[in-house]
Design an enzyme around this catalytic site. Structure first.
Site, short mmCIF file in Angstrom:
data_model
loop_
_atom_site.label_atom_id
_atom_site.label_comp_id
_atom_site.label_asym_id
_atom_site.label_seq_id
_atom_site.Cartn_x
_atom_site.Cartn_y
_atom_site.Cartn_z
N LYS A 145 -3.71 1.12 -2.90
CA LYS A 145 -3.72 0.21 -4.07
C LYS A 145 -2.34 0.11 -4.67
O LYS A 145 -1.51 1.01 -4.50
CB LYS A 145 -4.73 0.69 -5.12
CG LYS A 145 -4.52 2.11 -5.67
CD LYS A 145 -3.56 2.24 -6.81
CE LYS A 145 -3.38 3.68 -7.27
NZ LYS A 145 -2.22 3.94 -8.10
N PRO A 177 1.54 6.37 2.43
CA PRO A 177 2.43 7.48 2.08
C PRO A 177 1.85 8.31 0.94
O PRO A 177 1.13 7.80 0.09
CB PRO A 177 3.72 6.78 1.65
CG PRO A 177 3.38 5.36 1.42
CD PRO A 177 2.15 5.05 2.22
N GLY A 213 2.04 7.00 -5.42
CA GLY A 213 1.33 6.18 -6.41
C GLY A 213 0.55 5.04 -5.77
O GLY A 213 0.14 4.11 -6.45
N LEU A 214 0.33 5.15 -4.46
CA LEU A 214 -0.39 4.09 -3.76
C LEU A 214 -1.85 4.49 -3.47
O LEU A 214 -2.56 3.77 -2.76
CB LEU A 214 0.33 3.73 -2.45
CG LEU A 214 1.75 3.18 -2.64
CD1 LEU A 214 2.46 3.04 -1.30
CD2 LEU A 214 1.70 1.82 -3.36
N GLY A 215 -2.28 5.61 -4.03
CA GLY A 215 -3.69 5.98 -3.96
C GLY A 215 -4.16 6.45 -2.60
O GLY A 215 -5.34 6.30 -2.27
N GLY A 216 -3.27 7.07 -1.81
CA GLY A 216 -3.66 7.51 -0.47
C GLY A 216 -4.75 8.57 -0.49
O GLY A 216 -5.73 8.47 0.24
N GLY A 217 -4.58 9.58 -1.32
CA GLY A 217 -5.59 10.64 -1.40
C GLY A 217 -6.92 10.09 -1.88
O GLY A 217 -7.99 10.44 -1.36
N SER A 218 -6.86 9.19 -2.86
CA SER A 218 -8.09 8.58 -3.38
C SER A 218 -8.76 7.72 -2.30
O SER A 218 -9.99 7.69 -2.19
CB SER A 218 -7.79 7.69 -4.58
OG SER A 218 -7.15 8.44 -5.58
N ALA A 219 -7.95 7.03 -1.50
CA ALA A 219 -8.49 6.19 -0.43
C ALA A 219 -9.24 7.05 0.58
O ALA A 219 -10.34 6.70 1.04
CB ALA A 219 -7.37 5.43 0.26
N ASP A 262 -8.88 7.63 -9.66
CA ASP A 262 -8.79 6.36 -8.93
C ASP A 262 -9.84 6.21 -7.84
O ASP A 262 -9.88 5.18 -7.16
CB ASP A 262 -7.41 6.24 -8.26
CG ASP A 262 -6.29 6.05 -9.26
OD1 ASP A 262 -6.57 5.71 -10.42
OD2 ASP A 262 -5.13 6.25 -8.87
#
Ligand code: C5P
Length: 306
Positions: free
Chosen positions: A17, A102, A106-112, A144
């Site tokens: 995101k 990455p 702040g691109l929400g990788g862990g949340s994804a 997130d």
């Protein structure tokens, strides 16, 4: 239901995101901050393959051509599976995660990844994992994660879990500049508190104008309203970051903003070919650059095979 799904391997995507606006409000008793943020999923995804198994295992690796640190154990996928097992009384699964988003950007990788694991477990367990329980687990895993499950474009309030979808007239094109350093979310909020002095912010959050711009289908208008209150804290922790944001604007992006708690800078572009031009121009300044389009999709099962 579990028996029915046995032997099936699911391919599940969890999407990155960007935050188009992030307004931090007051710090709450529980340490979290009230937020008003506009988020949008983009077509950069981690991929999970999942199947029911006698015991749970999670392996994580970078996709071909990518490298870097991997999440510490237990990562969000392991925690998601363990919370599902606690709630459903079953749900052992073998999971392989291939990462493209990455970390610490702040691109929400862990949340994804957490959202994809939950969506996959819903598919494996059927009614054994009710949607309401999955939603509760999502928020326990991270602010997130509820948005990452759903995707699209939304205003998120509260900790980030109270979602109002935004109708977007057209896809947006972004260039994502990923610096060589990562930022930790908790540390960025801590620094924000130090700088803001725990004062309640003056005035109302400004996401109304951004939402109207998104509905107007004019990316130039959307660019006017990009903003992130956490930039002041992230730029303090990583002084080179404000120059990197300027580099994206100088390269011709309609507007540039840090995503989430950083460190990625998102540049809004007119269309795909404009994004490719900007990407080329900023490549020397960043560790990695991606051009991505917005998507209406969140975490989803995209394939089932035996
Ligand atoms: O919810 P999540 O685990 O992603 O949050 C990581 C950290 O970011 C929290 O521990 C908190 O310090 C900060 N945070 C916050 N307010 C939010 C979301 C996150 O203060 N709404």
């Amino acid at each position: 239901m579990a028996r029915k799904a046995a032997g099936v391997t699911l391919r599940v995507l969890g999407r990155a995101k960007v935050n188009l606006a992030l307004c931090v409000r007051e710090r709450r008793q529980d340490g979290y901050h009230e937020l008003e943020t506009v988020m949008q999923t983009v077509d950069l995804a981690d991929e999970l393959s999942m199947q029911a198994a006698p015991s749970t295992s999670v392996s994580i690796a970078w996709a071909a051509g990518l490298a870097g640190a991997l999440p510490a154990s237990p990562d969000l996928v392991e925690r998601a599976l363990s919370l599902v097992r606690d709630a459903a009384g079953r749900g052992e699964a073998a999971v392989r995660v291939v990462k493209r988003i990455p970390m610490g950007a702040g691109l929400g990788g862990g949340s994804a990844d957490a959202a994809a694991a939950l969506v996959g477990m819903q598919a494996l367990l059927g009614e054994g994992l009710r949607a309401g329980i999955a939603a509760e687990i999502a928020l326990r895993l991270g602010s997130d994660v509820p948005f990452a499950m759903r995707g699209g474009t939304a205003v998120a309030r509260g900790r980030g879990e109270a979602l109002t979808p935004v109708g977007t007239g057209r896809d947006l094109w972004w260039v994502l500049g990923i610096p060589p350093f990562r930022l930790g979310t908790a540390e960025v909020y801590r620094r924000y508190d130090e700088i803001a002095g725990h004062r309640a912010p003056a005035g109302e959050p400004e996401t109304g104008s951004l939402v109207a711009a998104l509905e107007s289908e004019d990316p130039g208008e959307v660019a006017r309203w990009l903003s992130n209150d956490l930039e002041v804290a992230a730029f303090d922790l990583a002084p080179s970051l404000s120059g990197l944001k300027e580099a994206v604007a100088r390269a011709g992006a309609l507007g540039a903003v840090m995503s989430g708690s950083g460190s990625a800078i998102a540049g809004l572009c007119r269309d795909r070919s404009h994004a490719a031009e900007v990407a080329q121009a900023i490549a020397p300044s960043f560790d990695r650059v991606e051009t991505v389009g917005s998507t209406r999709r969140g975490a989803e099962v995209v394939e089932r095979s035996r």
